[in-house]
Design a protein around this motif. Structure first.
Motif, PDB file in Angstrom:
ATOM      1  N   ALA B 341       0.872  -1.176   0.000  1.00  0.00           N
ATOM      2  CA  ALA B 341       0.000   0.000   0.000  1.00  0.00           C
ATOM      3  C   ALA B 341       0.906   1.221   0.000  1.00  0.00           C
ATOM      4  O   ALA B 341       2.118   1.114   0.216  1.00  0.00           O
ATOM      5  CB  ALA B 341      -0.916  -0.001   1.218  1.00  0.00           C
ATOM      6  N   LEU B 342       0.304   2.366  -0.258  1.00  0.00           N
ATOM      7  CA  LEU B 342       1.050   3.619  -0.294  1.00  0.00           C
ATOM      8  C   LEU B 342       0.765   4.382   0.995  1.00  0.00           C
ATOM      9  O   LEU B 342      -0.401   4.658   1.309  1.00  0.00           O
ATOM     10  CB  LEU B 342       0.558   4.431  -1.501  1.00  0.00           C
ATOM     11  N   LEU B 343       1.801   4.704   1.723  1.00  0.00           N
ATOM     12  CA  LEU B 343       1.617   5.421   2.984  1.00  0.00           C
ATOM     13  C   LEU B 343       1.091   6.825   2.685  1.00  0.00           C
ATOM     14  O   LEU B 343       1.629   7.530   1.828  1.00  0.00           O
ATOM     15  CB  LEU B 343       2.955   5.471   3.729  1.00  0.00           C
ATOM     16  N   SER B 344       0.051   7.245   3.399  1.00  0.00           N
ATOM     17  CA  SER B 344      -0.614   8.507   3.040  1.00  0.00           C
ATOM     18  C   SER B 344       0.158   9.729   3.541  1.00  0.00           C
ATOM     19  O   SER B 344       0.008  10.822   3.000  1.00  0.00           O
ATOM     20  CB  SER B 344      -2.030   8.534   3.604  1.00  0.00           C
ATOM     21  N   ARG B 345       1.003   9.563   4.558  1.00  0.00           N
ATOM     22  CA  ARG B 345       1.752  10.721   5.063  1.00  0.00           C
ATOM     23  C   ARG B 345       2.941  10.245   5.882  1.00  0.00           C
ATOM     24  O   ARG B 345       3.061   9.060   6.198  1.00  0.00           O
ATOM     25  CB  ARG B 345       0.835  11.612   5.903  1.00  0.00           C
ATOM     26  N   ASN B 346       3.814  11.172   6.232  1.00  0.00           N
ATOM     27  CA  ASN B 346       4.990  10.824   7.034  1.00  0.00           C
ATOM     28  C   ASN B 346       4.567  10.236   8.384  1.00  0.00           C
ATOM     29  O   ASN B 346       3.594  10.672   8.978  1.00  0.00           O
ATOM     30  CB  ASN B 346       5.818  12.082   7.338  1.00  0.00           C
ATOM     31  N   VAL B 347       5.339   9.257   8.840  1.00  0.00           N
ATOM     32  CA  VAL B 347       5.139   8.735  10.191  1.00  0.00           C
ATOM     33  C   VAL B 347       6.502   8.727  10.876  1.00  0.00           C
ATOM     34  O   VAL B 347       7.449   8.128  10.364  1.00  0.00           O
ATOM     35  CB  VAL B 347       4.575   7.302  10.187  1.00  0.00           C
ATOM     36  N   ALA B 348       6.587   9.395  11.998  1.00  0.00           N
ATOM     37  CA  ALA B 348       7.841   9.440  12.748  1.00  0.00           C
ATOM     38  C   ALA B 348       7.940   8.238  13.671  1.00  0.00           C
ATOM     39  O   ALA B 348       6.934   7.639  14.052  1.00  0.00           O
ATOM     40  CB  ALA B 348       7.911  10.723  13.563  1.00  0.00           C
ATOM     41  N   SER B 349       9.150   7.877  14.002  1.00  0.00           N
ATOM     42  CA  SER B 349       9.377   6.741  14.887  1.00  0.00           C
ATOM     43  C   SER B 349      10.661   6.990  15.652  1.00  0.00           C
ATOM     44  O   SER B 349      11.540   7.716  15.190  1.00  0.00           O
ATOM     45  CB  SER B 349       9.486   5.465  14.047  1.00  0.00           C
ATOM     46  N   LYS B 350      10.766   6.393  16.805  1.00  0.00           N
ATOM     47  CA  LYS B 350      11.977   6.574  17.597  1.00  0.00           C
ATOM     48  C   LYS B 350      12.991   5.539  17.131  1.00  0.00           C
ATOM     49  O   LYS B 350      12.674   4.344  17.033  1.00  0.00           O
ATOM     50  CB  LYS B 350      11.653   6.366  19.080  1.00  0.00           C
ATOM     51  N   GLN B 351      14.225   5.991  16.837  1.00  0.00           N
ATOM     52  CA  GLN B 351      15.236   5.040  16.433  1.00  0.00           C
ATOM     53  C   GLN B 351      15.534   4.063  17.570  1.00  0.00           C
ATOM     54  O   GLN B 351      15.445   4.435  18.739  1.00  0.00           O
ATOM     55  CB  GLN B 351      16.516   5.787  16.032  1.00  0.00           C
ATOM     56  N   GLY B 352      15.847   2.846  17.236  1.00  0.00           N
ATOM     57  CA  GLY B 352      16.142   1.852  18.259  1.00  0.00           C
ATOM     58  C   GLY B 352      14.910   1.092  18.720  1.00  0.00           C
ATOM     59  O   GLY B 352      15.004   0.211  19.582  1.00  0.00           O
ATOM     60  N   ARG B 353      13.776   1.421  18.135  1.00  0.00           N
ATOM     61  CA  ARG B 353      12.518   0.789  18.552  1.00  0.00           C
ATOM     62  C   ARG B 353      11.766   0.371  17.301  1.00  0.00           C
ATOM     63  O   ARG B 353      11.653   1.155  16.361  1.00  0.00           O
ATOM     64  CB  ARG B 353      11.711   1.823  19.343  1.00  0.00           C
ATOM     65  N   GLU B 354      11.286  -0.863  17.247  1.00  0.00           N
ATOM     66  CA  GLU B 354      10.502  -1.334  16.100  1.00  0.00           C
ATOM     67  C   GLU B 354       9.049  -0.933  16.315  1.00  0.00           C
ATOM     68  O   GLU B 354       8.433  -1.343  17.295  1.00  0.00           O
ATOM     69  CB  GLU B 354      10.651  -2.853  15.998  1.00  0.00           C
ATOM     70  N   ASP B 355       8.545  -0.110  15.412  1.00  0.00           N
ATOM     71  CA  ASP B 355       7.166   0.371  15.558  1.00  0.00           C
ATOM     72  C   ASP B 355       6.202  -0.434  14.710  1.00  0.00           C
ATOM     73  O   ASP B 355       6.452  -0.649  13.515  1.00  0.00           O
ATOM     74  CB  ASP B 355       7.070   1.844  15.140  1.00  0.00           C
ATOM     75  N   HIS B 356       5.119  -0.852  15.308  1.00  0.00           N
ATOM     76  CA  HIS B 356       4.034  -1.504  14.572  1.00  0.00           C
ATOM     77  C   HIS B 356       2.866  -0.527  14.542  1.00  0.00           C
ATOM     78  O   HIS B 356       2.174  -0.334  15.540  1.00  0.00           O
ATOM     79  CB  HIS B 356       3.656  -2.838  15.221  1.00  0.00           C
ATOM     80  N   VAL B 357       2.720   0.132  13.400  1.00  0.00           N
ATOM     81  CA  VAL B 357       1.765   1.227  13.267  1.00  0.00           C
ATOM     82  C   VAL B 357       0.458   0.690  12.673  1.00  0.00           C
ATOM     83  O   VAL B 357       0.472   0.016  11.643  1.00  0.00           O
ATOM     84  CB  VAL B 357       2.352   2.337  12.371  1.00  0.00           C
ATOM     85  N   PRO B 394      11.163  -0.372  10.939  1.00  0.00           N
ATOM     86  CA  PRO B 394      12.289  -1.061  11.579  1.00  0.00           C
ATOM     87  C   PRO B 394      12.994  -0.150  12.592  1.00  0.00           C
ATOM     88  O   PRO B 394      12.916   1.083  12.504  1.00  0.00           O
ATOM     89  CB  PRO B 394      13.212  -1.404  10.407  1.00  0.00           C
ATOM     90  N   ALA B 395      13.698  -0.778  13.510  1.00  0.00           N
ATOM     91  CA  ALA B 395      14.328  -0.050  14.603  1.00  0.00           C
ATOM     92  C   ALA B 395      15.398   0.920  14.118  1.00  0.00           C
ATOM     93  O   ALA B 395      15.694   1.907  14.791  1.00  0.00           O
ATOM     94  CB  ALA B 395      14.932  -1.049  15.602  1.00  0.00           C
ATOM     95  N   ASP B 396      15.980   0.660  12.933  1.00  0.00           N
ATOM     96  CA  ASP B 396      17.080   1.530  12.483  1.00  0.00           C
ATOM     97  C   ASP B 396      16.581   2.748  11.696  1.00  0.00           C
ATOM     98  O   ASP B 396      17.392   3.509  11.185  1.00  0.00           O
ATOM     99  CB  ASP B 396      18.110   0.738  11.669  1.00  0.00           C
ATOM    100  N   GLY B 399      11.572   6.810  10.883  1.00  0.00           N
ATOM    101  CA  GLY B 399      10.213   7.001  10.398  1.00  0.00           C
ATOM    102  C   GLY B 399      10.123   6.616   8.951  1.00  0.00           C
ATOM    103  O   GLY B 399      11.088   6.133   8.348  1.00  0.00           O
ATOM    104  N   LEU B 400       8.934   6.795   8.393  1.00  0.00           N
ATOM    105  CA  LEU B 400       8.710   6.511   6.979  1.00  0.00           C
ATOM    106  C   LEU B 400       8.114   7.753   6.347  1.00  0.00           C
ATOM    107  O   LEU B 400       7.344   8.484   6.982  1.00  0.00           O
ATOM    108  CB  LEU B 400       7.751   5.334   6.809  1.00  0.00           C
TER     109      LEU B 400
END
Lengths: 411, 411
Positions: B341-357, B394-396, B399-400
């Motif tokens: 799918a195409l992500l609709s907007r930027n999503v920030a994430s903390k480095q070092g942590r795997e985010d399941h959005v 991914p943790a590294d 964001g996307l």
């Protein structure tokens, strides 16, 4: 005159015919049995959820306006008014200039509108709390009514219940859930050559595969099937079995009769019971000899006897019908879940016929997987065993070219 | 000293720790209960399958060489030697210059090596059959041993049994199937604020959500969970419940204890029972406060109490562990089924942590669906209710970017 495909239909027409059968009524099931079922009535929330605002972090409940501008270099200071344990609604409001120590999940005192995380606060002793980060109203708070509002529809009729919807129903106290009734399914296999799986075939005989493979597919879809004893290939036996099956079940699946003669018995048996034959032959491969009839107002699907054909037809038509009868309002509209792959080579198809081609996937790091067509006779088991999924070649195409991106439906 | 995240691990380390628990032994289940289980021993075929060559179409069994070159304008002619019904092995061989009328599924006579479809032949009467199409050897025939060969491994240990594998086992007469034992699961919820779903909460109380949502997820994965009575937030109660749970079950899931104090009780209870705490905190969001321990050599997962976190952690770690214990050799290696799918907007994430959005999908004809991030507190129900799937950051990464193609795992 040989009774050929006198009422052959397209796949779209076949779906329309299936859609014509009315969904079953509703039944009430305990919450623990409601997952994957379809809600049969709106669920209106009897309360706000959360009932009042709750902390989503450990920390200090504050008035956000009172810590405006707080930072590492210029912390704010508040007096500790109370400790709020989990499980109670604080009786006293938060006095101005104060904060309350609070744990995750606990209810905020009146007056508080945000929570400062424990990491950004320090208990200086003697009732003084240092705050080193500002918060906005609502920060680290689950607001009253954010999940559901009293008097509003929390879940609409027709909703498919996933684990998260089961959670919402639990939160609302809905422990008896109105859902569409799941069809009872009768599973019949005909064929003089068939013996039960536990038997040793005599020369010329083979073990019954369809009863087991189809029952497993139905079980995965949440339906319990009643497997009938094997039916010999004669008119009286088939008629008696169909009568018993359709009288006692919401959906009858009869597999077998791949040869012209055996198909004729099935049609004759259906007609002699007063069934309306809606379709005899579908423009699909594999699965062309499929029969659809309405017997006592209930659907009877005559599946091909070929093992691959029977499984594909159940997948393409039977499982959506099951969901439709169970209250899924979009059973025939919802596109099946697919993922993309690259077709490894050309695949030809006959125009006017929708082909469901088995494919084996070759996964490649960083690239789309390759989908290798698995061709072979639909009476063999091996093509489905080798396959990871199916791709569809629409009836208006003569095939697909190698390197085309295809949508693979996992099986 | 506050007992914080003293043994926080990455998601990869957490999976390695889970992998360290040995799969359970094998058990034998009836064929009807074997679907979705993992084969615990090789299944060797006791016979050729098919036992002899069979017709895959209605028509005439022939020697292919004898109809070489046959066509509409120059048909071939053969004498009809016999009619072969279903369910017998023909005793006589096919004499040269002859053909045999045969139905789908029937066994070919010795000498015949192909079947001409009935559409391309005509019975001229008096035992003469006109053939208007050539065939190659093997055409419209399922060859002896094509599905399985006597003495060879038909299905290897570790194979996940789908409906088509169930069909093969039926064909081979394997009605008692050796499979990995499915873990028994104990499901515990702790929290002084919790009341059962059927109760009316008093001020400050809330209904237990996790027991129901997690049990539904486990049921979907084929595991039956024993739901324990709600456990109060005190050391003795938690210890007693954990002891009973782990003594009687292969896997214990305890949800609750989102606040620091409650987490400490869980850790203390585990330690007082002699458990080895393997991880306390995982670099994942949601789900950071997850605990993993080995108690009596069996896995205990302390899930976060927040409803969203508990469900995500069960999905990401718990269900693969379940499959691993049940004999899935690739439980932690197999990439989950995703679609793009195409992500609709930027999503920030903390480095070092795997985010399941959580993402909500907007379907668009002819284009990739848009994935809209559903942000919100993990204690709320609504984010998972609104979501159609999860994407991983991914943790590294920090964001996307919007418009990135993301892999959506349906929920």
């Amino acid at each position: 005159m040989r009774d050929g495909f006198f009422r052959a239909v397209s796949t779209a027409e076949f779906r329309d015919l299936l859609h014509g059968f009315a969904p079953l009524g509703l039944e009430t099931v305990p919450l623990g049995a409601a997952c994957r079922r379809f809600l049969a009535a709106d669920v209106v929330s009897g309360e706000d959820l959360p009932l009042a605002s709750r902390a989503s972090m450990d920390g200090y409940a504050v008035r956000a306006a009172e810590v405006f501008g707080a930072g590492e270099s210029n912390p704010g200071y508040l007096d500790l008014a109370m400790d709020i344990p989990i499980g109670v609604i604080p009786e006293a409001a938060l006095p101005p200039g104060h904060c309350a120590r609070i744990v995750t999940g606990a209810f905020l005192p009146a007056g508080a509108d945000a929570v400062v995380m424990v990491e950004y606060a320090e208990d200086l002793g003697a009732g003084a709390i240092e705050i080193r980060r500002p918060v906005a109203p609502g920060d680290n708070v689950m607001l009253a009514g954010e999940d559901a509002r009293r008097g509003e529809t929390a879940l609409g009729a027709g909703t498919r219940l996933r684990p998260q919807e089961i959670g919402l129903l639990a939160a609302l106290g809905v422990v008896d859930v109105p859902v569409g009734r799941m069809p009872s399914v009768a599973l019949l296999s005909t064929g003089d050559e068939l013996v039960p799986a536990e038997a040793t075939p005599q020369p010329g005989q083979i073990r019954d595969v369809n009863s087991h493979a189809l029952a497993a597919m139905l079980a995965q879809a949440g339906a319990a099937a009643t497997t009938f004893p094997l039916v010999p290939d004669d008119l009286d036996s088939i008629r008696d079995a169909l009568k018993t099956a359709a009288e006692g079940h919401d959906l009858t699946l009869l597999s077998g009769g791949s040869s012209v003669g055996a198909r004729d018995f099935t049609l004759e048996a259906l007609k002699s019971l007063g069934a309306e034959v809606l379709a005899h032959g579908v423009a699909i491969s594999p699965g062309k000899p499929t029969i659809l009839a309405s017997l006592y107002g209930k659907p009877v699907i005559g599946l091909p006897g070929q093992v691959t054909s029977a499984q594909v037809v159940l997948d393409v038509f039977g499982l959506p019908l099951l969901a439709h009868l169970a209250g899924d309002k979009a059973a025939f509209d919802r596109a099946p879940r697919t993922f993309p792959a690259l077709l490894s080579r050309n695949v030809a198809s006959k125009q006017g016929r929708e082909d469901h081609v088995r494919v084996r996937l070759e996964h490649r790091p960083g690239e789309l997987p390759l989908a290798h067509p698995v061709l072979g006779k639909s009476g063999l088991l091996k093509t489905l065993l080798m396959a990871d999924g199916l791709i569809v070649i629409p009836a208006d195409l003569e095939g697909l070219a190698g390197q085309a991106v295809v949508a693979v439906r996992p099986i």
